[in-house]
Design a protein around this motif. Structure first.
Motif, PDB file in Angstrom:
ATOM      1  N   THR A 133     -15.892  -9.247  16.128  1.00 32.75           N
ATOM      2  CA  THR A 133     -14.837  -9.710  15.207  1.00 32.75           C
ATOM      3  C   THR A 133     -14.632 -11.218  15.357  1.00 32.75           C
ATOM      4  O   THR A 133     -14.551 -11.945  14.361  1.00 32.75           O
ATOM      5  CB  THR A 133     -13.504  -8.987  15.492  1.00 32.75           C
ATOM      6  OG1 THR A 133     -13.738  -7.585  15.475  1.00 32.75           O
ATOM      7  CG2 THR A 133     -12.459  -9.329  14.448  1.00 32.75           C
ATOM      8  N   GLN A 134     -14.571 -11.676  16.594  1.00 32.22           N
ATOM      9  CA  GLN A 134     -14.346 -13.111  16.813  1.00 32.22           C
ATOM     10  C   GLN A 134     -15.471 -13.944  16.170  1.00 32.22           C
ATOM     11  O   GLN A 134     -15.217 -14.951  15.532  1.00 32.22           O
ATOM     12  CB  GLN A 134     -14.259 -13.405  18.312  1.00 32.22           C
ATOM     13  CG  GLN A 134     -13.826 -14.823  18.597  1.00 32.22           C
ATOM     14  CD  GLN A 134     -13.937 -15.160  20.081  1.00 32.22           C
ATOM     15  OE1 GLN A 134     -15.008 -15.023  20.678  1.00 32.22           O
ATOM     16  NE2 GLN A 134     -12.843 -15.584  20.675  1.00 32.22           N
ATOM     17  N   LEU A 137     -15.189 -13.977  12.196  1.00 29.21           N
ATOM     18  CA  LEU A 137     -13.865 -14.233  11.605  1.00 29.21           C
ATOM     19  C   LEU A 137     -13.893 -15.367  10.564  1.00 29.21           C
ATOM     20  O   LEU A 137     -13.280 -15.256   9.503  1.00 29.21           O
ATOM     21  CB  LEU A 137     -12.884 -14.568  12.736  1.00 29.21           C
ATOM     22  CG  LEU A 137     -11.451 -14.072  12.606  1.00 29.21           C
ATOM     23  CD1 LEU A 137     -11.334 -12.657  12.098  1.00 29.21           C
ATOM     24  CD2 LEU A 137     -10.729 -14.228  13.944  1.00 29.21           C
ATOM     25  N   GLU A 138     -14.622 -16.409  10.880  1.00 27.30           N
ATOM     26  CA  GLU A 138     -14.669 -17.539   9.944  1.00 27.30           C
ATOM     27  C   GLU A 138     -15.342 -17.110   8.635  1.00 27.30           C
ATOM     28  O   GLU A 138     -14.887 -17.451   7.542  1.00 27.30           O
ATOM     29  CB  GLU A 138     -15.422 -18.702  10.614  1.00 27.30           C
ATOM     30  CG  GLU A 138     -15.265 -20.041   9.900  1.00 27.30           C
ATOM     31  CD  GLU A 138     -16.230 -20.214   8.737  1.00 27.30           C
ATOM     32  OE1 GLU A 138     -15.818 -20.801   7.720  1.00 27.30           O
ATOM     33  OE2 GLU A 138     -17.385 -19.749   8.828  1.00 27.30           O
ATOM     34  N   SER A 141     -13.024 -15.022   6.688  1.00 28.81           N
ATOM     35  CA  SER A 141     -11.897 -15.786   6.129  1.00 28.81           C
ATOM     36  C   SER A 141     -12.267 -16.435   4.793  1.00 28.81           C
ATOM     37  O   SER A 141     -11.400 -16.810   4.021  1.00 28.81           O
ATOM     38  CB  SER A 141     -11.409 -16.836   7.129  1.00 28.81           C
ATOM     39  OG  SER A 141     -12.358 -17.869   7.208  1.00 28.81           O
ATOM     40  N   VAL A 148     -11.282  -5.376   7.972  1.00 24.75           N
ATOM     41  CA  VAL A 148     -11.866  -5.006   9.268  1.00 24.75           C
ATOM     42  C   VAL A 148     -11.306  -3.630   9.623  1.00 24.75           C
ATOM     43  O   VAL A 148     -10.094  -3.430   9.595  1.00 24.75           O
ATOM     44  CB  VAL A 148     -11.499  -6.027  10.368  1.00 24.75           C
ATOM     45  CG1 VAL A 148     -12.090  -5.607  11.713  1.00 24.75           C
ATOM     46  CG2 VAL A 148     -11.980  -7.423   9.985  1.00 24.75           C
ATOM     47  N   LEU A 180      -4.470  -8.113  16.109  1.00 28.12           N
ATOM     48  CA  LEU A 180      -5.270  -8.897  15.169  1.00 28.12           C
ATOM     49  C   LEU A 180      -4.651  -8.836  13.765  1.00 28.12           C
ATOM     50  O   LEU A 180      -4.546  -9.856  13.064  1.00 28.12           O
ATOM     51  CB  LEU A 180      -6.694  -8.336  15.159  1.00 28.12           C
ATOM     52  CG  LEU A 180      -7.788  -9.137  14.492  1.00 28.12           C
ATOM     53  CD1 LEU A 180      -7.926 -10.527  15.084  1.00 28.12           C
ATOM     54  CD2 LEU A 180      -9.123  -8.385  14.613  1.00 28.12           C
ATOM     55  N   LEU A 184      -3.291 -12.070  11.699  1.00 25.81           N
ATOM     56  CA  LEU A 184      -3.936 -12.460  10.434  1.00 25.81           C
ATOM     57  C   LEU A 184      -3.085 -12.142   9.207  1.00 25.81           C
ATOM     58  O   LEU A 184      -3.510 -12.380   8.079  1.00 25.81           O
ATOM     59  CB  LEU A 184      -5.289 -11.743  10.316  1.00 25.81           C
ATOM     60  CG  LEU A 184      -6.324 -12.070  11.409  1.00 25.81           C
ATOM     61  CD1 LEU A 184      -7.570 -11.202  11.248  1.00 25.81           C
ATOM     62  CD2 LEU A 184      -6.708 -13.550  11.382  1.00 25.81           C
ATOM     63  N   THR A 188      -3.952 -15.462   5.600  1.00 28.86           N
ATOM     64  CA  THR A 188      -5.367 -15.081   5.505  1.00 28.86           C
ATOM     65  C   THR A 188      -5.491 -13.926   4.496  1.00 28.86           C
ATOM     66  O   THR A 188      -4.509 -13.258   4.163  1.00 28.86           O
ATOM     67  CB  THR A 188      -5.992 -14.598   6.846  1.00 28.86           C
ATOM     68  OG1 THR A 188      -5.687 -13.216   7.042  1.00 28.86           O
ATOM     69  CG2 THR A 188      -5.546 -15.416   8.023  1.00 28.86           C
ATOM     70  N   ILE A 190      -7.475 -11.409   5.299  1.00 33.86           N
ATOM     71  CA  ILE A 190      -8.155 -10.406   6.133  1.00 33.86           C
ATOM     72  C   ILE A 190      -7.147  -9.337   6.566  1.00 33.86           C
ATOM     73  O   ILE A 190      -6.125  -9.647   7.178  1.00 33.86           O
ATOM     74  CB  ILE A 190      -8.765 -11.060   7.400  1.00 33.86           C
ATOM     75  CG1 ILE A 190      -9.642 -12.260   7.025  1.00 33.86           C
ATOM     76  CG2 ILE A 190      -9.562 -10.031   8.197  1.00 33.86           C
ATOM     77  CD1 ILE A 190     -10.126 -13.088   8.217  1.00 33.86           C
ATOM     78  N   VAL A 192      -6.606  -5.593   8.675  1.00 32.31           N
ATOM     79  CA  VAL A 192      -7.196  -4.938   9.846  1.00 32.31           C
ATOM     80  C   VAL A 192      -6.510  -3.593  10.035  1.00 32.31           C
ATOM     81  O   VAL A 192      -5.277  -3.533  10.140  1.00 32.31           O
ATOM     82  CB  VAL A 192      -6.985  -5.806  11.115  1.00 32.31           C
ATOM     83  CG1 VAL A 192      -7.781  -5.246  12.280  1.00 32.31           C
ATOM     84  CG2 VAL A 192      -7.360  -7.257  10.876  1.00 32.31           C
TER      85      VAL A 192
END
Ligand SMILES: NC(=O)c1ccc[n+]([C@@H]2O[C@H](COP(=O)([O-])OP(=O)(O)OC[C@H]3O[C@@H](n4cnc5c(N)ncnc54)[C@H](OP(=O)(O)O)[C@@H]3O)[C@@H](O)[C@H]2O)c1
Length: 247
Positions: A133-134, A137-138, A141, A148, A180, A184, A188, A190, A192
């Motif tokens: 995930t890390q 992430l960009e 985004s 996710v 998370l 977010l 954002t 995104i 989750v």
């Protein structure tokens, strides 16, 4: 959510990465998401199985998938950075991640739990979803509607006896999902969430309950509505939630 009726082109133009697609729920999800128009990135550790799912999707006329062989047990942060770079170069986007892969080696009391196995299970079931995930992430985004999805299990929520590192990792991944989602939630696109598949026929359940009749459990193909809902646009704005796939 099991009665959810998705539009035929629900996932058209979406690029979705799924881990652990060689068997069971991951394989069913890869085929079904592709059936609704997603370009799926098939991540798993057994190339023969990845190729089979690739062929299934091509034969069914789905968008051309991509195979990404990766063993989550030994993968390093650099491997995840490489994955993110390849996705960016090849697709220029990522709209969804389904954290599905899991390692489970059988029921064992903590008193006898093999320490190396404990580390291996935490690596695949908890550290890998964090690292993946890390790393992406960009890329997520940049999507106007990214999702996710973690895969949870009742045994992690309960702390059920003998489920050892698997239950601990599932509990940890559930906490990761919530924090998370919260991080977010503002500024954002995104979201989750988690899915608890309930008891489903697979290698994992056979290992947990070797004496039971597999016919008692749901077929992975029959629990896919929640996966489609969470990875498609109809769940936009829904975040930090846990969905039971058989409810
Ligand atoms: N089945 C259930 O009743 C149930 C209930 C609650 C939650 N879940 C969750 O649902 C998800 C799918 O479970 P399942 O029942 O479909 O399990 P499964 O049939 O055992 O499939 C697990 C998949 O994960 C892959 N995997 C394992 N270790 C890996 C590694 N190191 N690197 C990459 N891939 C790896 C396996 O790869 P190979 O094919 O190469 O072995 C396999 O394809 C899991 O997160 C599980 O915890 C299942």
């Amino acid at each position: 959510m099991k009665d959810y009726q998705p539009a035929a082109d629900l996932l058209k133009n979406r690029v979705i990465l799924i881990t652990g697609i060689g068997e069971g729920i991951g394989r069913a999800a890869a085929r079904r998401l592709a059936g609704y128009g997603a370009t799926v990135i098939l991540l798993g550790r057994t190339i023969r199985k990845l190729e089979q799912v690739y062929d299934d999707i091509e034969q069914a006329g789905g968008p051309k998938p991509a195979i990404y062989p990766m063993n989550l047990e030994g993968a390093t942060p650099k491997d995840y950075a490489d994955l993110a770079r390849v996705l960016d170069t090849e697709f220029g986007r990522l709209d969804g991640v389904l954290h599905n892969a899991a390692l489970f080696a059988g029921l064992t009391p903590i008193a006898n739990y093999d320490i190396e196995l404990w580390y291996r299970i935490l690596q695949v079931n908890l550290n890998a979803p964090f690292l993946l995930t890390q790393a992406v992430l960009e890329l997520l985004s940049r999507s106007s509607d990214a999702s996710v999805v973690f895969t949870t299990d009742q045994v992690g929520e309960e702390g059920r006896a003998y489920w050892g590192a698997y239950a601990v990792a599932k509990g940890g991944a559930q906490t990761l999902m919530k924090l998370l989602a919260s991080e977010l939630e503002t500024n954002t696109n995104i979201r989750v969430n988690s899915i608890d598949p309930g008891q489903v026929r697979s290698e994992l359940t056979l290992r947990a309950y070797p004496g039971r009749d597999p016919a008692e459990w749901a077929d992975p193909e029959d629990i896919m509505a929640t996966y489609l809902y969470l990875l498609g646009p109809d769940s936009k704005g829904v975040t930090g939630q846990t969905f039971r796939a058989q409810d």
